[in-house]
Design an enzyme around this catalytic site. Sequence first.
Site, PDB file in Angstrom:
ATOM      1  CD  GLU A 146      -2.957  -1.265   2.167  1.00 56.14           C
ATOM      2  OE1 GLU A 146      -3.184  -0.276   2.879  1.00 56.14           O
ATOM      3  OE2 GLU A 146      -3.455  -2.378   2.374  1.00 56.14           O
ATOM      4  CE  LYS A 161      -2.634   9.041  18.968  1.00 57.95           C
ATOM      5  NZ  LYS A 161      -3.273   7.788  18.571  1.00 57.95           N
ATOM      6  N   GLY A 285     -15.769  -1.584  22.447  1.00 61.85           N
ATOM      7  CA  GLY A 285     -14.390  -1.721  22.924  1.00 61.85           C
ATOM      8  C   GLY A 285     -13.903  -0.438  23.569  1.00 61.85           C
ATOM      9  CB  ILE A 289      -7.959   2.137  19.132  1.00 65.64           C
ATOM     10  CG1 ILE A 289      -6.464   1.930  18.869  1.00 65.64           C
ATOM     11  CG2 ILE A 289      -8.662   2.642  17.867  1.00 65.64           C
ATOM     12  CD1 ILE A 289      -6.139   0.899  17.797  1.00 65.64           C
ATOM     13  N   GLY A 376      -9.652  -4.827  19.108  1.00 66.16           N
ATOM     14  CA  GLY A 376      -8.278  -5.330  19.064  1.00 66.16           C
ATOM     15  C   GLY A 376      -7.810  -5.532  17.638  1.00 66.16           C
ATOM     16  CG  HIS A 548       7.789  27.312  39.014  1.00 67.39           C
ATOM     17  ND1 HIS A 548       6.684  26.622  39.470  1.00 67.39           N
ATOM     18  CD2 HIS A 548       7.494  28.639  39.118  1.00 67.39           C
ATOM     19  CE1 HIS A 548       5.766  27.498  39.848  1.00 67.39           C
ATOM     20  NE2 HIS A 548       6.229  28.725  39.647  1.00 67.39           N
TER      21      HIS A 548
HETATM   22  C1  LIG Z   1      -6.404   3.947  15.004  1.00 65.65           C
HETATM   23  C2  LIG Z   1      -5.041   3.549  15.487  1.00 65.65           C
HETATM   24  C3  LIG Z   1      -4.324   4.415  16.290  1.00 65.65           C
HETATM   25  C4  LIG Z   1      -3.062   4.063  16.740  1.00 65.65           C
HETATM   26  N1  LIG Z   1      -2.375   4.940  17.525  1.00 65.65           N
HETATM   27  C5  LIG Z   1      -1.145   4.618  17.961  1.00 65.65           C
HETATM   28  C6  LIG Z   1      -0.390   5.533  18.730  1.00 65.65           C
HETATM   29  O1  LIG Z   1      -0.832   6.630  19.035  1.00 65.65           O
HETATM   30  N2  LIG Z   1       0.849   5.182  19.122  1.00 65.65           N
HETATM   31  C7  LIG Z   1       1.377   3.956  18.805  1.00 65.65           C
HETATM   32  O2  LIG Z   1       2.512   3.679  19.186  1.00 65.65           O
HETATM   33  N3  LIG Z   1       0.689   3.066  18.067  1.00 65.65           N
HETATM   34  C8  LIG Z   1      -0.552   3.368  17.635  1.00 65.65           C
HETATM   35  N4  LIG Z   1      -1.238   2.484  16.855  1.00 65.65           N
HETATM   36  C9  LIG Z   1      -0.609   1.191  16.538  1.00 65.65           C
HETATM   37  C10 LIG Z   1       0.425   1.363  15.421  1.00 65.65           C
HETATM   38  O3  LIG Z   1      -0.188   1.921  14.297  1.00 65.65           O
HETATM   39  C11 LIG Z   1       1.034   0.018  15.082  1.00 65.65           C
HETATM   40  O4  LIG Z   1       1.523  -0.578  16.256  1.00 65.65           O
HETATM   41  C12 LIG Z   1       2.178   0.174  14.101  1.00 65.65           C
HETATM   42  O5  LIG Z   1       1.748   0.758  12.900  1.00 65.65           O
HETATM   43  C13 LIG Z   1       2.800  -1.187  13.801  1.00 65.65           C
HETATM   44  O6  LIG Z   1       3.839  -1.013  12.906  1.00 65.65           O
HETATM   45  P1  LIG Z   1       4.289  -2.198  11.929  1.00 65.65           P
HETATM   46  O7  LIG Z   1       5.422  -1.663  11.150  1.00 65.65           O
HETATM   47  O8  LIG Z   1       4.466  -3.431  12.705  1.00 65.65           O
HETATM   48  O9  LIG Z   1       3.031  -2.471  10.992  1.00 65.65           O
HETATM   49  P2  LIG Z   1       2.148  -1.525  10.091  1.00 65.65           P
HETATM   50  O10 LIG Z   1       2.277  -0.116  10.451  1.00 65.65           O
HETATM   51  O11 LIG Z   1       0.791  -2.121  10.111  1.00 65.65           O
HETATM   52  O12 LIG Z   1       2.785  -1.696   8.654  1.00 65.65           O
HETATM   53  C14 LIG Z   1       2.742  -2.912   7.984  1.00 65.65           C
HETATM   54  C15 LIG Z   1       2.865  -2.640   6.502  1.00 65.65           C
HETATM   55  O13 LIG Z   1       3.102  -3.866   5.837  1.00 65.65           O
HETATM   56  C16 LIG Z   1       2.418  -3.863   4.611  1.00 65.65           C
HETATM   57  N5  LIG Z   1       2.249  -5.276   4.232  1.00 65.65           N
HETATM   58  C17 LIG Z   1       1.617  -6.246   4.931  1.00 65.65           C
HETATM   59  N6  LIG Z   1       1.731  -7.429   4.293  1.00 65.65           N
HETATM   60  C18 LIG Z   1       2.445  -7.193   3.178  1.00 65.65           C
HETATM   61  C19 LIG Z   1       2.895  -8.031   2.117  1.00 65.65           C
HETATM   62  N7  LIG Z   1       2.629  -9.325   2.090  1.00 65.65           N
HETATM   63  N8  LIG Z   1       3.609  -7.463   1.122  1.00 65.65           N
HETATM   64  C20 LIG Z   1       3.889  -6.123   1.140  1.00 65.65           C
HETATM   65  N9  LIG Z   1       3.486  -5.298   2.114  1.00 65.65           N
HETATM   66  C21 LIG Z   1       2.784  -5.833   3.129  1.00 65.65           C
HETATM   67  C22 LIG Z   1       1.124  -3.138   4.927  1.00 65.65           C
HETATM   68  O14 LIG Z   1       0.548  -2.593   3.759  1.00 65.65           O
HETATM   69  C23 LIG Z   1       1.606  -2.058   5.889  1.00 65.65           C
HETATM   70  O15 LIG Z   1       1.918  -0.862   5.213  1.00 65.65           O
HETATM   71  C24 LIG Z   1      -2.505   2.815  16.375  1.00 65.65           C
HETATM   72  C25 LIG Z   1      -3.219   1.934  15.544  1.00 65.65           C
HETATM   73  C26 LIG Z   1      -4.467   2.303  15.105  1.00 65.65           C
HETATM   74  C27 LIG Z   1      -5.211   1.350  14.214  1.00 65.65           C
END
Ligand SMILES: Cc1cc2nc3c(=O)[nH]c(=O)nc-3n(C[C@H](O)[C@H](O)[C@H](O)COP(=O)(O)OP(=O)(O)OC[C@H]3O[C@@H](n4cnc5c(N)ncnc54)[C@H](O)[C@@H]3O)c2cc1C
Length: 573
Positions: A146, A161, A285, A289, A376, A548
């Site tokens: 994506e 945020k 939930g 979030i 979740g 302060h």
């Molecule tokens: C509404 C919401 C609010 C949040 N707020 C916070 C916050 O304030 N602070 C915080 O720390 N966390 C927050 N989170 C959680 C945080 O977004 C995730 O913990 C974080 O994005 C995880 O990072 P990641 O790199 O593991 O995965 P992701 O950010 O999910 O990235 C994974 C990427 O892998 C790609 N992908 C998956 N499979 C494939 C494949 N087979 N081939 C190619 N590409 C692939 C996807 O397209 C995606 O872009 C929030 C989550 C949500 C849903």
Amino acid sequence: MAQSITMPKLGLTMTEGTISKWNKAEGDAVAVGEVLFVVSTDKLTYEYQSEVSGVLLKIEVPENCSIAVGGEVALVGEAGEVVSSRSAPPRASDGREAPVAPAAVSSAASSAGKKKVVIIGGGPGGYVCAIRLAQLGADVTLVERERVGGTCLNVGCIPTKALVKSAELYGEMKHGADFGVLCSGLRVDWAAVQNRKNAVVEQLVDGVSGLLTANKVAVVSGEAHFLSSSAVEVSGRTIQADAFVIAAGSAPVIPAIPGIESEGIVTSTEALSFAKLPEKLLIVGGGVIGMEFACLYATLGVDVTVVEMMPAILPPADEEMGVIVRKRMEALGVKIHTSCKVTGFDSISSGVMTHVLDSLGRELQFSSDKVLLSIGRRADTAALNLDAAGVKAERGRIVVNKRMETSVRNIYAIGDCCSPIMLAHVASAEGEVAAENIMGAARDMDYKTVPSCVYTLPEMAWVGMTEKAAVETGRKIKVGRFPLIGNGKSLIMNETDGMVKIVADEKYGEILGVHIVGPHATDLIVEGALALRLEATADEIISTVHAHPTVGEALTEAALDLQSRAIHLPPQV
Ligand SMILES: Cc1cc2nc3c(=O)[nH]c(=O)nc-3n(C[C@H](O)[C@H](O)[C@H](O)COP(=O)(O)OP(=O)(O)OC[C@H]3O[C@@H](n4cnc5c(N)ncnc54)[C@H](O)[C@@H]3O)c2cc1C
């Protein structure tokens, strides 16, 4: 005769040290006062200056290996002198015997050329890992189906945020008269709110793309799946590599509840971009979030109801702190139903009817134009064909060790697809650990100082143990509290509903947990995280002078309260 250089004792409690860097190689001349190597412990980093001169004849402890205080690190003598080692062998930082050749993180390419690493997923785990690998000299390819930035930048942390900020501003302006600032015709322009949120997201996604390009990371668009443990396929193209990092992230859990497919039931992704502000929103939930959305929409004037299965909202938070947030949310108009289970949904003309069973077995019904499912997230690994590589997963979640290694050599996993904590900063930290291990280091991921942040109004943040968890360890603890009503800056900001609470070991005063509800709690919590990292005591927080007027002064006061001597609290009788 050769002189032995030994591991220095750099602190009262130091028993061993790790050589994190050698500034000299065997055969190099060494002069008195020159930095020979860098020692790291869990508390400090120290540049060791040679007290002798000569030639570095033998390195006994390679980089990233540890040895006990007093153990022989190296021998310095005259050129050509023949030497043999005298002390116990060093250990790699995971406790194994050290490799024969130094296995340090190196920024140079290996003699066989650059190590080729493929990262699957460009979220905060994947892109940070990619940049760190590039810094260390790897040839990095990042596959993203994506947009880079992943959930966090595109549909998670950042857009939520940005919306919270608009809501906060609106909420503050509604109370402008309290500050002597009068405003008429105040209203929310939802389209403009959306535009600003989208602009923030675009700017950050562009920034990450630019950083990847600047670090010479090749970004391949498409979905990757494994062909074997050494190759993936992306849009018909086979890519082989020396190592892989799976950073595929997570997706929302969609529960199998009757009527779940009804129109108007959405996940957090759609709830970020409603075409218009809903009049009534039901949130399933009351976790982090769910409560962030509840707060932001209620602040914008939406009629919000939260249904939570557990007895309390924000279950992992310290109970006492969760209660403060709950009261504030209720004062905002959010209706919170805990110990309640959703049993079904029906489509109705105005949106969705949600059927709920409460703890007394009573059936409740709530109508709303939208329902946000926020119960979740699950690891998103179905498309990866993990079996072809032999990577072990349990119910989709990839199994990793502390080094972020999967069950297959040279395949690592990081972030939401494998981590015990689904947070962006955890994914990034794991990405750095994986990158360094791929390049030869021996680092373990340490979750001790991971802060949890909730962007409600007021904010909530914590790090380390809750009071309950600390009691459950069986140790004697004490608790210091400071309510923000006694904090000048909070009063200036008109945000006195909050508290700082510190959980500490009774005997030594070591800080075990820091909990904050109040303005800028999510920024202030880093002081607690650092306190945990440095194994700080209450005395060390107290003797660190806090500016302060700041909300941070409440941390000093809570630490003082651990010793029953808070200045801005009445004496305890
Ligand atoms: C509404 C919401 C609010 C949040 N707020 C916070 C916050 O304030 N602070 C915080 O720390 N966390 C927050 N989170 C959680 C945080 O977004 C995730 O913990 C974080 O994005 C995880 O990072 P990641 O790199 O593991 O995965 P992701 O950010 O999910 O990235 C994974 C990427 O892998 C790609 N992908 C998956 N499979 C494939 C494949 N087979 N081939 C190619 N590409 C692939 C996807 O397209 C995606 O872009 C929030 C989550 C949500 C849903």
